[in-house]
Write an enzyme that holds these catalytic residues in place. Structure first.
Site, PDB file in Angstrom:
ATOM      1  N   THR A  10      -3.191 -13.871 -50.083  1.00 29.94           N
ATOM      2  CA  THR A  10      -2.428 -15.115 -49.844  1.00 29.94           C
ATOM      3  C   THR A  10      -2.401 -15.496 -48.365  1.00 29.94           C
ATOM      4  OG1 THR A  10      -0.418 -13.780 -49.731  1.00 29.94           O
ATOM      5  CG2 THR A  10      -0.918 -14.827 -51.850  1.00 29.94           C
ATOM      6  N   ASP A  13      -6.897 -15.189 -43.763  1.00 28.54           N
ATOM      7  CA  ASP A  13      -8.237 -14.616 -43.954  1.00 28.54           C
ATOM      8  C   ASP A  13      -8.511 -14.339 -45.426  1.00 28.54           C
ATOM      9  OD1 ASP A  13      -8.159 -14.622 -41.229  1.00 28.54           O
ATOM     10  OD2 ASP A  13      -8.543 -12.479 -40.961  1.00 28.54           O
ATOM     11  N   ASP A  58       1.832  -4.058 -53.438  1.00 25.46           N
ATOM     12  CA  ASP A  58       2.422  -3.945 -52.111  1.00 25.46           C
ATOM     13  C   ASP A  58       1.843  -2.691 -51.469  1.00 25.46           C
ATOM     14  OD1 ASP A  58       5.381  -5.128 -50.820  1.00 25.46           O
ATOM     15  OD2 ASP A  58       4.349  -3.429 -49.897  1.00 25.46           O
ATOM     16  N   THR A 125      -7.998  -4.800 -35.118  1.00 28.78           N
ATOM     17  CA  THR A 125      -7.645  -5.941 -34.277  1.00 28.78           C
ATOM     18  C   THR A 125      -7.859  -5.696 -32.783  1.00 28.78           C
ATOM     19  OG1 THR A 125      -5.722  -7.201 -33.475  1.00 28.78           O
ATOM     20  CG2 THR A 125      -5.242  -5.094 -34.499  1.00 28.78           C
ATOM     21  N   GLU A 127      -5.845  -6.468 -30.675  1.00 29.04           N
ATOM     22  CA  GLU A 127      -4.547  -6.055 -30.104  1.00 29.04           C
ATOM     23  C   GLU A 127      -4.561  -4.570 -29.729  1.00 29.04           C
ATOM     24  OE1 GLU A 127      -1.302  -7.700 -29.450  1.00 29.04           O
ATOM     25  OE2 GLU A 127      -2.855  -9.197 -29.231  1.00 29.04           O
ATOM     26  N   TYR A 149       3.032  -3.377 -33.697  1.00 25.06           N
ATOM     27  CA  TYR A 149       1.920  -3.837 -34.545  1.00 25.06           C
ATOM     28  C   TYR A 149       0.617  -3.151 -34.118  1.00 25.06           C
ATOM     29  CZ  TYR A 149      -1.889  -6.944 -36.081  1.00 25.06           C
ATOM     30  OH  TYR A 149      -3.062  -7.447 -36.600  1.00 25.06           O
ATOM     31  N   LYS A 153      -1.733  -0.516 -36.126  1.00 23.59           N
ATOM     32  CA  LYS A 153      -3.142  -0.829 -36.414  1.00 23.59           C
ATOM     33  C   LYS A 153      -4.084   0.224 -35.824  1.00 23.59           C
ATOM     34  CE  LYS A 153      -3.397  -4.735 -38.832  1.00 23.59           C
ATOM     35  NZ  LYS A 153      -4.284  -5.023 -39.957  1.00 23.59           N
TER      36      LYS A 153
HETATM   37  P1  NAP Z   1      -1.711 -13.349 -42.505  1.00 16.11           P
HETATM   38  O1  NAP Z   1      -2.068 -14.779 -42.688  1.00 16.11           O
HETATM   39  O2  NAP Z   1      -0.406 -12.991 -41.902  1.00 16.11           O
HETATM   40  O3  NAP Z   1      -1.825 -12.647 -43.954  1.00 16.11           O
HETATM   41  C1  NAP Z   1      -1.340 -11.360 -44.165  1.00 16.11           C
HETATM   42  C2  NAP Z   1      -1.412 -11.048 -45.637  1.00 16.11           C
HETATM   43  O4  NAP Z   1      -0.853  -9.750 -45.844  1.00 16.11           O
HETATM   44  C3  NAP Z   1      -0.607 -12.011 -46.534  1.00 16.11           C
HETATM   45  O5  NAP Z   1      -1.306 -12.213 -47.729  1.00 16.11           O
HETATM   46  C4  NAP Z   1       0.668 -11.222 -46.786  1.00 16.11           C
HETATM   47  O6  NAP Z   1       1.341 -11.601 -47.966  1.00 16.11           O
HETATM   48  C5  NAP Z   1       0.090  -9.816 -46.920  1.00 16.11           C
HETATM   49  N1  NAP Z   1       1.095  -8.781 -46.786  1.00 16.11           N
HETATM   50  C6  NAP Z   1       2.145  -8.717 -45.932  1.00 16.11           C
HETATM   51  N2  NAP Z   1       2.874  -7.619 -46.150  1.00 16.11           N
HETATM   52  C7  NAP Z   1       2.279  -6.964 -47.181  1.00 16.11           C
HETATM   53  C8  NAP Z   1       2.580  -5.781 -47.893  1.00 16.11           C
HETATM   54  N3  NAP Z   1       3.669  -5.057 -47.626  1.00 16.11           N
HETATM   55  N4  NAP Z   1       1.749  -5.400 -48.881  1.00 16.11           N
HETATM   56  C9  NAP Z   1       0.635  -6.144 -49.186  1.00 16.11           C
HETATM   57  N5  NAP Z   1       0.328  -7.283 -48.563  1.00 16.11           N
HETATM   58  C10 NAP Z   1       1.134  -7.688 -47.573  1.00 16.11           C
HETATM   59  O7  NAP Z   1      -2.827 -12.591 -41.653  1.00 16.11           O
HETATM   60  P2  NAP Z   1      -4.353 -13.029 -41.352  1.00 16.11           P
HETATM   61  O8  NAP Z   1      -4.372 -13.791 -40.091  1.00 16.11           O
HETATM   62  O9  NAP Z   1      -4.964 -13.566 -42.579  1.00 16.11           O
HETATM   63  O10 NAP Z   1      -4.969 -11.600 -41.005  1.00 16.11           O
HETATM   64  C11 NAP Z   1      -5.549 -10.774 -42.023  1.00 16.11           C
HETATM   65  C12 NAP Z   1      -5.595  -9.338 -41.535  1.00 16.11           C
HETATM   66  O11 NAP Z   1      -6.367  -9.268 -40.342  1.00 16.11           O
HETATM   67  C13 NAP Z   1      -4.243  -8.734 -41.173  1.00 16.11           C
HETATM   68  O12 NAP Z   1      -4.316  -7.375 -41.480  1.00 16.11           O
HETATM   69  C14 NAP Z   1      -4.149  -8.917 -39.673  1.00 16.11           C
HETATM   70  O13 NAP Z   1      -3.299  -7.946 -39.122  1.00 16.11           O
HETATM   71  C15 NAP Z   1      -5.601  -8.716 -39.276  1.00 16.11           C
HETATM   72  N6  NAP Z   1      -6.072  -9.409 -38.085  1.00 16.11           N
HETATM   73  C16 NAP Z   1      -5.859 -10.740 -37.925  1.00 16.11           C
HETATM   74  C17 NAP Z   1      -6.389 -11.390 -36.828  1.00 16.11           C
HETATM   75  C18 NAP Z   1      -6.213 -12.877 -36.629  1.00 16.11           C
HETATM   76  O14 NAP Z   1      -6.428 -13.342 -35.508  1.00 16.11           O
HETATM   77  N7  NAP Z   1      -5.887 -13.630 -37.651  1.00 16.11           N
HETATM   78  C19 NAP Z   1      -7.160 -10.675 -35.892  1.00 16.11           C
HETATM   79  C20 NAP Z   1      -7.375  -9.312 -36.112  1.00 16.11           C
HETATM   80  C21 NAP Z   1      -6.854  -8.682 -37.225  1.00 16.11           C
HETATM   81  P3  NAP Z   1       2.385 -12.833 -47.984  1.00 16.11           P
HETATM   82  O15 NAP Z   1       1.542 -14.079 -48.051  1.00 16.11           O
HETATM   83  O16 NAP Z   1       3.197 -12.583 -49.186  1.00 16.11           O
HETATM   84  O17 NAP Z   1       3.153 -12.756 -46.692  1.00 16.11           O
HETATM   85  O1  F7E Z   2       0.082 -15.141 -29.690  1.00 13.57           O
HETATM   86  C1  F7E Z   2       1.580 -16.268 -26.563  1.00 13.57           C
HETATM   87  C2  F7E Z   2       1.914 -14.867 -27.037  1.00 13.57           C
HETATM   88  O2  F7E Z   2       1.170 -14.887 -31.905  1.00 13.57           O
HETATM   89  C3  F7E Z   2      -0.980 -15.378 -28.783  1.00 13.57           C
HETATM   90  C4  F7E Z   2      -2.279 -11.984 -34.781  1.00 13.57           C
HETATM   91  O3  F7E Z   2      -3.111 -12.619 -35.735  1.00 13.57           O
HETATM   92  O4  F7E Z   2      -4.002 -12.093 -33.109  1.00 13.57           O
HETATM   93  C5  F7E Z   2      -2.666 -12.467 -33.392  1.00 13.57           C
HETATM   94  O5  F7E Z   2      -1.772 -11.892 -32.441  1.00 13.57           O
HETATM   95  C6  F7E Z   2      -0.415 -15.421 -27.373  1.00 13.57           C
HETATM   96  C7  F7E Z   2       0.515 -14.253 -27.023  1.00 13.57           C
HETATM   97  O6  F7E Z   2      -1.231 -14.124 -31.553  1.00 13.57           O
HETATM   98  C8  F7E Z   2       4.119 -18.439 -27.959  1.00 13.57           C
HETATM   99  O7  F7E Z   2       2.845 -14.238 -26.169  1.00 13.57           O
HETATM  100  C9  F7E Z   2       3.184 -18.135 -26.030  1.00 13.57           C
HETATM  101  O8  F7E Z   2       0.201 -13.774 -25.744  1.00 13.57           O
HETATM  102  O9  F7E Z   2      -0.771 -16.509 -31.658  1.00 13.57           O
HETATM  103  P1  F7E Z   2      -0.131 -15.229 -31.288  1.00 13.57           P
HETATM  104  P2  F7E Z   2      -1.380 -12.606 -31.077  1.00 13.57           P
HETATM  105  O10 F7E Z   2      -0.122 -12.022 -30.614  1.00 13.57           O
HETATM  106  O11 F7E Z   2      -2.547 -12.579 -30.129  1.00 13.57           O
HETATM  107  C10 F7E Z   2      -4.249 -10.677 -33.141  1.00 13.57           C
HETATM  108  C11 F7E Z   2      -5.718 -10.462 -32.855  1.00 13.57           C
HETATM  109  C12 F7E Z   2      -3.762 -10.023 -34.363  1.00 13.57           C
HETATM  110  O12 F7E Z   2      -4.299  -9.020 -34.808  1.00 13.57           O
HETATM  111  C13 F7E Z   2      -2.440 -10.470 -34.896  1.00 13.57           C
HETATM  112  O13 F7E Z   2      -2.316 -10.127 -36.272  1.00 13.57           O
HETATM  113  O14 F7E Z   2       0.379 -16.599 -27.240  1.00 13.57           O
HETATM  114  N1  F7E Z   2       2.615 -17.269 -26.906  1.00 13.57           N
HETATM  115  N2  F7E Z   2       4.119 -18.853 -26.662  1.00 13.57           N
HETATM  116  C14 F7E Z   2       3.166 -17.445 -28.105  1.00 13.57           C
HETATM  117  N3  F7E Z   2       2.907 -16.855 -29.283  1.00 13.57           N
HETATM  118  C15 F7E Z   2       3.624 -17.266 -30.359  1.00 13.57           C
HETATM  119  N4  F7E Z   2       3.376 -16.723 -31.568  1.00 13.57           N
HETATM  120  N5  F7E Z   2       4.586 -18.235 -30.251  1.00 13.57           N
HETATM  121  C16 F7E Z   2       4.883 -18.855 -29.072  1.00 13.57           C
HETATM  122  O15 F7E Z   2       5.746 -19.712 -28.995  1.00 13.57           O
END
Ligand code: NAP
Ligand code: F7E
Length: 344
Positions: A10, A13, A58, A125, A127, A149, A153
Site C-alpha cells: 500500500t 514503492d 504485519d 536505504t 539513511e 530508523y 535499517k
Molecule cells: P511508504 O510509502 O511509507 O510505505 C511503507 C509501507 O510499509 C506501507 O505499505 C505501510 O503500510 C507498510 N507498513 C508499515 N508498517 C508495517 C508493518 N508493521 N507491517 C507491514 N507493513 C507495514 O514507504 P516507501 O517510500 O514506499 O518505501 C518502501 C520501502 O523502502 C520502505 O521500507 C522504506 O523504508 C524503504 N526506502 C524508501 C526510500 C524512499 O526514498 N522512498 C529510500 C530507501 C528505502 P500502510 O500503508 O498501512 O502504512
Molecule cells: O526529509 C528535511 C529533513 O522526510 C528529507 C524516507 O523515505 O528517504 C526518506 O527519508 C530532508 C531531511 O526524507 C522538512 O530534515 C526540511 O533532511 O523527505 P524526508 P528522509 O528523511 O531523507 C530515505 C532514503 C528513507 O529511507 C526514508 O524512508 O528534508 N526537511 N523540512 C523536512 N523533512 C520533512 N519530512 N518535513 C519537513 O517539513
C-alpha cells in the site's frame, strides 16, 4: 506463472512494484495492514486484478508471516514494509525497530524455513550512510546511521547479508537513495512542498512551514527505482547495489523549482528560524521555517554513486529533478483542486 510476495504493497514503492510485476506476468501476493480507515488508495485500481491477491499481514507477527510463506511459496520476496519516516522514528524508536529490523529477520526466517529457494529483496536505504564518511556514497562506503530508523535499517541490511552468507540464500540489499513521485506520502519533504505550495497558490493555505531547508538529497523517481529492485533478483548471484541519480540538491532548491513551476520567483530573507521565502514580484511569503520540523540528529547531505548498478544491472536513472518537479507539481495541482472542489 511466477509468484511474488510483496510487503508494503500500500506504500509508494509497493504500488509501483505491484504494477511492474503484473506487467511482467507474475501472480502478486501483497500484504496490507488492517487500519481503522481505508489505507489502500495507491492500489485501489489493482484490487480486482486477476493477478493480485491481498493478505492481511504485519511484519511484527511471525506466525502470520510463516503461514503466508508456507502456503504461497513465492519465487520472489520483496520486503518494502516499514515504518519509513525518519522524524517519526525518534518518537516511536522501539516500534520502528520491531518493524524495520526484527520484522526483516522474521521474514527472512520464514523464507529460510518454508521457501529457501525464493529470492529476497531488502529495502535498504541511503539513511544508513547518515553522517557521511565519503562523497559520493557507494556499496563500500562505511555506514554511520543518525536516527532510530537508520539504525533499524542497518540491522536489516546486515541480517539480510548474514542470511545470504550463512544459509546460502539468494538475498539482496537495494541501497536506495531518496525517491519520490506523485504517490509519495505527504509528510515527506518533496511531496509536502508540492501539495502545500499548490494549496498556497490556490488560497487554501497561508504558507509552507519547513525545517532544515539546507539538507541535501539525491532525489530520483520512484517508478524507475522499482525496476532496479526487480533486476536485482534476476541476476546469477545475489549482491547489494546502490540505486541513485548521482546528483544532489537542497530542500531550498526543491522549493525554488516548485515555486517557479507555479510562476513565482522565490527569494530568501533572514536566517535560521526567522528565514522566509518570498515571491520577488508580489512580495507574498510562501515559505516559513518551523522549529517543529528539525530533527534531533540530521543527515545533512546524501549523494549516491550508482555506477555498480549501471555496470552490472544495466540500470540508470532517467528522470532528473526538473522532470520530477514537473510530474509532482502537475499532479498535486490536480489533486488539491479536486480535494477543494475547485472545478476548472
Ligand atoms: P511508504 O510509502 O511509507 O510505505 C511503507 C509501507 O510499509 C506501507 O505499505 C505501510 O503500510 C507498510 N507498513 C508499515 N508498517 C508495517 C508493518 N508493521 N507491517 C507491514 N507493513 C507495514 O514507504 P516507501 O517510500 O514506499 O518505501 C518502501 C520501502 O523502502 C520502505 O521500507 C522504506 O523504508 C524503504 N526506502 C524508501 C526510500 C524512499 O526514498 N522512498 C529510500 C530507501 C528505502 P500502510 O500503508 O498501512 O502504512
Ligand atoms: O526529509 C528535511 C529533513 O522526510 C528529507 C524516507 O523515505 O528517504 C526518506 O527519508 C530532508 C531531511 O526524507 C522538512 O530534515 C526540511 O533532511 O523527505 P524526508 P528522509 O528523511 O531523507 C530515505 C532514503 C528513507 O529511507 C526514508 O524512508 O528534508 N526537511 N523540512 C523536512 N523533512 C520533512 N519530512 N518535513 C519537513 O517539513
Amino acid at each position: 506463472m511466477k509468484r511474488a510476495f510483496v510487503t508494503g504493497t500500500t506504500g509508494q514503492d509497493g504500488s509501483y512494484l505491484v504494477e511492474l510485476l503484473i506487467e511482467k506476468g507474475y501472480e502478486v501476493h501483497g500484504t496490507i495492514r488492517r487500519a481503522s480507515v481505508f489505507n489502500t488508495a495507491r492500489i485501489d485500481h489493482l484490487m480486482d486484478h486477476p493477478q493480485v491477491k491481498l493478505h492481511h499481514s504485519d511484519l511484527t507477527d511471525s506466525s502470520n508471516l510463516n503461514k503466508l510463506l508456507a502456503t504461497i511459496k513465492p519465487d520472489e520476496i520483496y520486503n518494502l514494509g516499514a515504518q519509513s519516516h525518519v522524524a517519526v522514528s525518534f518518537e516511536v524508536p522501539e516500534y520502528t525497530a520491531q518493524v524495520d529490523a526484527t520484522g526483516t529477520l522474521r521474514l527472512l526466517d520464514a523464507m529460510h524455513s518454508f521457501c529457501p529457494e525464493a529470492r529476497f529483496y531488502q529495502a535498504s536505504t541511503s539513511e544508513m550512510y547518515g553522517k557521511v564518511r565519503e562523497v559520493p556514497q557507494s556499496e563500500t562506503t562505511p555506514f554511520y546511521p543518525r536516527s532510530p530508523y537508520a539504525v533499524a535499517k542497518l540491522y536489516a541490511y546486515w541480517i539480510t547479508k548474514n542470511f545470504r552468507e550463512s544459509y546460502d540464500l539468494y538475498a539482496c540489499n537495494g541501497i536506495l537513495f531518496n525517491h519520490e513521485s506523485e504517490r509519495r506520502g505527504r509528510t515527506f519533504v518533496t511531496r509536502k512542498i508540492t501539495t502545500n505550495l499548490a494549496q498556497v497558490h490556490l488560497g487554501l493555505r497561508d504558507t509552507v512551514r519547513l525545517g532544515n531547508i539546507d539538507a541535501k538529497r539525491d532525489w530520483g523517481y520512484a517508478k524507475e527505482y522499482v525496476e532496479a529492485m526487480w533486476l536485482m533478483l534476476q541476476q546469477d548471484e545475489p549482491d547489494d547495489f546502490v540505486i541513485a541519480t548521482g546528483e544532489m540538491h537542497s530542500v531550498r532548491d526543491f522549493c525554488e523549482r516548485s515555486a517557479s513551476w507555479l510562476g513565482y520567483n522565490l527569494v530568501w530573507e533572514g536566517e535560521g528560524v526567522t528565514e522566509i521565502g518570498r515571491d520577488e514580484t508580489t512580495g507574498k511569503v510562501l515559505i516559513e521555517i518551523d522549529e517543529r520540523y528539525f530533527r534531533p540528529a540530521e543527515v545533512e547531505e546524501l549523494l549516491g554513486d550508482p555506477s555498480k548498478a549501471e555496470r552490472e544491472l544495466g540500470w540508470k536513472a532517467k528522470v532528473g529533478l526538473d522532470e520530477l518537479v514537473d510530474i509532482m507539481m502537475e499532479s498535486d495541482m490536480r489533486v488539491v483542486k479536486k480535494e477543494a472542489g475547485i472545478v476548472e
